[in-house]
Design a protein around this motif. Structure first.
Motif, mmCIF file in Angstrom:
data_model
loop_
_atom_site.group_PDB
_atom_site.id
_atom_site.type_symbol
_atom_site.label_atom_id
_atom_site.label_comp_id
_atom_site.label_asym_id
_atom_site.label_seq_id
_atom_site.Cartn_x
_atom_site.Cartn_y
_atom_site.Cartn_z
ATOM 1 N N VAL A 142 28.083 -42.765 16.652
ATOM 2 C CA VAL A 142 26.616 -43.258 16.567
ATOM 3 C C VAL A 142 26.206 -43.531 15.083
ATOM 4 N N LYS A 143 25.165 -44.834 14.986
ATOM 5 C CA LYS A 143 25.029 -45.009 13.802
ATOM 6 C C LYS A 143 23.871 -44.067 12.871
ATOM 7 N N LYS A 144 22.964 -43.797 13.905
ATOM 8 C CA LYS A 144 22.045 -42.883 13.576
ATOM 9 C C LYS A 144 21.800 -41.758 14.534
ATOM 10 N N THR A 165 21.453 -45.425 17.956
ATOM 11 C CA THR A 165 20.335 -44.362 17.822
ATOM 12 C C THR A 165 20.627 -43.387 18.778
ATOM 13 N N PHE A 166 20.628 -42.024 18.501
ATOM 14 C CA PHE A 166 21.010 -40.917 19.413
ATOM 15 C C PHE A 166 20.197 -39.523 19.137
ATOM 16 N N LEU A 176 27.862 -32.329 18.067
ATOM 17 C CA LEU A 176 27.587 -33.082 16.719
ATOM 18 C C LEU A 176 28.869 -33.480 16.122
ATOM 19 N N SER A 177 29.847 -32.682 15.919
ATOM 20 C CA SER A 177 31.029 -33.080 15.213
ATOM 21 C C SER A 177 31.765 -34.181 15.691
ATOM 22 N N HIS A 220 24.752 -39.799 8.125
ATOM 23 C CA HIS A 220 23.766 -40.532 9.003
ATOM 24 C C HIS A 220 23.155 -39.612 9.917
ATOM 25 N N VAL A 221 22.887 -38.201 9.796
ATOM 26 C CA VAL A 221 22.706 -37.327 10.634
ATOM 27 C C VAL A 221 21.624 -36.783 9.980
#
Length: 246
Positions: A67-69, A48-49, A60-61, A90-91
């Motif tokens: 990251v999973k979430k 989680t992030f 982000l890209s 997942h974003v």
């Protein structure tokens, strides 16, 4: 929402397209090098992030792939529209002011990240950010942005000193931290004419003529070296902070 936050949202909405264009023109690979460093340090990957004040998603890209979430929070709807173009399934994009989000959010994240955050100013802001994390906090800022031709005649940006302020807060809170710097150099040809136009409203004609002569001498163009230094502050939030609060 207060008048201040409304004004802030309006400002960033109006600036979003120009801001994104500036980011796209940047030739500095800070996002890629940051990711590589975090993987090297075994901070990434994570489950989680939180990307706080994530704007149009400059990081982000690159970071979402490990990251999973991934939750990105920003006050500007227009910034989030730009971030949406880079976001995977997942974003989650959250349109909320930082203060409101941190006060109301009940979720905790393994990693809380914030880059160039203009709303992170006080010790209370830093504590609220820490409280959202169960493990790592990462703060990234530019600490040096200077060149050979223009910087000697410009005022220093006070935001370049914010990382020093964060480090003072962390020392007062007795939270151990580490730092990592990423330095970039760029060269550009600048003409005498452009230099004079740039400072036309800052100096009198006589002052500007003298400054130009001192800078260019008899030449019409000069090489301008720009130095940009990012500093990452990274630390683990003490478990007692999460268990008992601040």
């Amino acid at each position: 929402m207060s008048d201040y936050l409304n004004d802030l949202r309006t400002f960033w909405n109006d600036f979003a397209q120009e801001y994104e264009a500036i980011q796209q023109e940047s030739s500095f690979p800070i996002a890629e090098e940051l990711r590589d460093f975090l993987i090297q340090e075994k901070i990434l990957p994570c489950r989680t992030f939180l990307d706080l004040a994530g704007g149009s998603g400059r990081y982000l890209s690159i970071l979402q792939n490990d990251v999973k979430k991934y939750d990105l929070v920003d006050i500007s709807e227009e910034m989030l529209k730009l971030a949406a173009e880079k976001a995977g399934e997942h974003v989650q994009l959250i349109n909320q002011a930082q203060e409101i989000f941190l006060n109301q959010n009940k979720q905790h994240y393994e990693l809380v990240f914030s880059a160039m955050n203009p709303a992170l100013q006080t010790k209370e802001d830093l504590l609220a950010l820490c409280q959202a994390s169960t493990d790592w906090c990462l703060l990234l800022r530019v600490i040096k942005d200077e060149d050979q031709l223009f910087s000697p005649y410009e005022e220093k940006n006070p935001d370049l000193l914010l990382n020093q302020r964060y480090q003072t807060f962390l020392k007062e809170l007795r939270i151990p931290y580490r730092t990592k710097r990423f330095a970039y150099t760029k060269y550009e040809r600048i003409s005498r004419e452009f230099f004079q136009e740039y400072f036309a409203t800052d100096f009198s004609p006589a002052e500007l003529a003298q400054i130009t002569e001192n800078t260019f001498n008899a030449t019409q163009q000069k090489n301008n070296q720009q130095l940009l230094v990012f500093e990452l502050i990274y630390f683990r939030v003490p478990k007692s902070y999460n268990e008992h609060g601040f």
